[in-house]
Design an enzyme around this catalytic site. Sequence first.
Site: not given
Ligand code: HPA
Ligand code: MOS
Length: 755
Positions: A227, A305, A707
């Site tokens: 990412e 998060r 996820e």
């Molecule tokens: N996962 C969840 N939330 C997020 C991500 C991700 O990779 N990138 C930015 N916010």
């Molecule tokens: Mo992510 S942890 O690149 O959804």
Amino acid sequence: MMKNIDSSGHLRGESIYVDDIRELGGTLHAVPFLADVAHASILSIDYSRAKNSKGVIDVLTAGDIPGENQIGGIINDEVLLAEDKVHFIGQPIAIIVANSHYEAREALHLIDIEYQELEIITDPRTAKEKGSLLFPARTFKSGDVDKAFADCEYVFSGKADSGGQEHLYIETHASYAIQLERDNIKIYSSTQGPTAVQKTVAQVLGLSMNDVEVDVTRLGGAFGGKEDQATAWAVMAALAARKLRKPVKLVLDRADDIIASGKRHPYSSDFKIGLDKNLKIKAYKVTYYQNGGAVADLSPAILERTLFHVANSYFIPNTEATAYSCKTNLHPFTAFRGFGGPQAMFVIESAIALSAEMIGVERSLIQEKNLIRKNDRFHYGQSCDSNNAIKSWDKIYEKFDIISEIQRIRKFNSDSVFIKKGFSLMPVCFGISFTKTPMTQARAMVHVYQDGSVGFSTGAVEMGQGVNTKLMQLAAKAFSIDIQRIKIESTNTSRVANTSPTAASTGADLNGKAVLIACREIRKRLEEVAAEVLEADAGEVAFVDGEISTIRKNRGLSWEKLVETAFLKRVKLSEIGHYATPLIHFDKNTERGHPFAYHVYGTAYTSVVLDCVSGVYKVEDVKIVHDFGNSMNIGIDKGQVEGALMQGIGWMTMEELKYDDRGRLLADSLSKYKVPDIFSAPEKVDILELETEGPELAILKSKAVGEPPLMYGIGAYFALRDAVRSFNPASKPDFDAPFTAEKTLLALYAVRNKK
Ligand code: HPA
Ligand code: MOS
């Protein structure tokens, strides 16, 4: 059900990844020179022997950077190439460019560097004590915890630690940069975020974004590891290509990839939980120490998060959660499937396990009593939109007869001395959206060609998750034509600009909505043409399987004929669709808002069998009820659940990122870092769909799936703990994941409670 369009190419080895792109004549190969100490001043470096080595063309350093030596994605705290100091083992210092990869590697050994070593911190709690933070802490609060604790029947405190995790995508970081005419540069990069690469290349090379074209066909796995972390390697290739005016390829060796690239954050946490006499959780206070590594990377977003997932699937009226991002001398930690959410969920599950053990009740009883319900408020203000947490819990009991399963385990354990079984239930609730609202947007560019074939591009990056297949399904459906007529192009910043990374499980939702918007615009124009040809009202025209007809005149007009007619009438057959998720917002001053488009729910039941002589265990059985919404491709979606589950089990049970106190990763190869293989996969995995309607904000009401299922793997940890305790009820292992065979063996024979 539509098969993944990449399956046959993958199977035949025909799919193209960056390293498979046919090289242009004169292509050079770059290898990074990485720091070998975790914190030091560089006293001197002598590249002369390396530069004279056979095949070497140049050695590039910070001094060769025409723009800014800065690649930090959120905070400007990360240099591309070290100048006078290094902060972690694996930090890039220079780039060796040679005629071949092999010759570049040979020259690595000829660089003479002298360091003056500085103090090294690897532990996040130590970093916090010393005031070494990457950015200021954040606190999320709801209700009044202190008051609530005072009224609780039971209050328990403890610690919970979870380890990091290596992504181990099959394709290592890869980039190929080609200097074109004038300032134009084209980069093939194995990145989840083509725009991040484009923007950072421009910044480092002193160019504008429109000088830089980034192209991505597909990745060989990413899981969050590409990412933000892909950017540095793409910039290095671009820097060399621009200076030397030759194509330059940089593909990391596995060993370099493991040492230098970011991984899931390890967390240490302190918790305090309070329950009333009915086992309702009334108060929960938690402090997270996130090990952020040496630079911020995505840590601020990941920390946020974590704070959103403090309470997992439970409703807790009074909470206080503080998170510190601790600066240590380890490689940066980064996005990894779940993005800080799993770490938070491990802590609340540990707090519940401790409560159950102290009170003497089943853990599942406390879990069940506290599941979140429709209209309960999450601690950040958003209200819960469904009873899916409870529904998935009830359905797993009902459809899989969990009561009998548990009885069988209890019976087995009473008959067996050295082999014990254990089980757990693991509910999951995961919010869908980038929590940074501006990132929740996407575009798609759709062309209908004169012959009726369709080509389109989006910002979504295919990394094995099947997003391209889903997007093609959408385009085929929007035009009611066969999927054979549709082609999805590579992801390219010149076709679709300002993209968010494909991450946060949102790739299909955001890009899919944009595809639908673009297709609908074109279809509207085509309906008007069809109405004219068929002498009907536009509203009467129906598109069915490549035929256009009206109720009165069903003597079809073919899709091809319609498109040709529209073209001759000079109708616009191209469109860019733009989508921005409505409704969501979040205020960082109050830490309140409605950050998520929706939540995904589910429950897993896990059973393990443990050999109490050796500490060796096996996950026997996993049963899952998962909230897919109205899945648009159940084959792909179930594949995501299975893969995520396995990755979660690996994180919780066997993948141990060990560092020594000099900041060196000891588990730096696959002989030392154990990942799940076919033999450690559960013997049986059953996945049932929870029948839910699916929210409008999910693409065709088909919920995001990337996820959320990873967190089912946390169940393996607690099933194992259950098995250990049925052998030795006095054992109270630390909440310290992964629960490796070694730790399991020690826990089996622990004599008395640790403090
Ligand atoms: N996962 C969840 N939330 C997020 C991500 C991700 O990779 N990138 C930015 N916010
Ligand atoms: Mo992510 S942890 O690149 O959804």
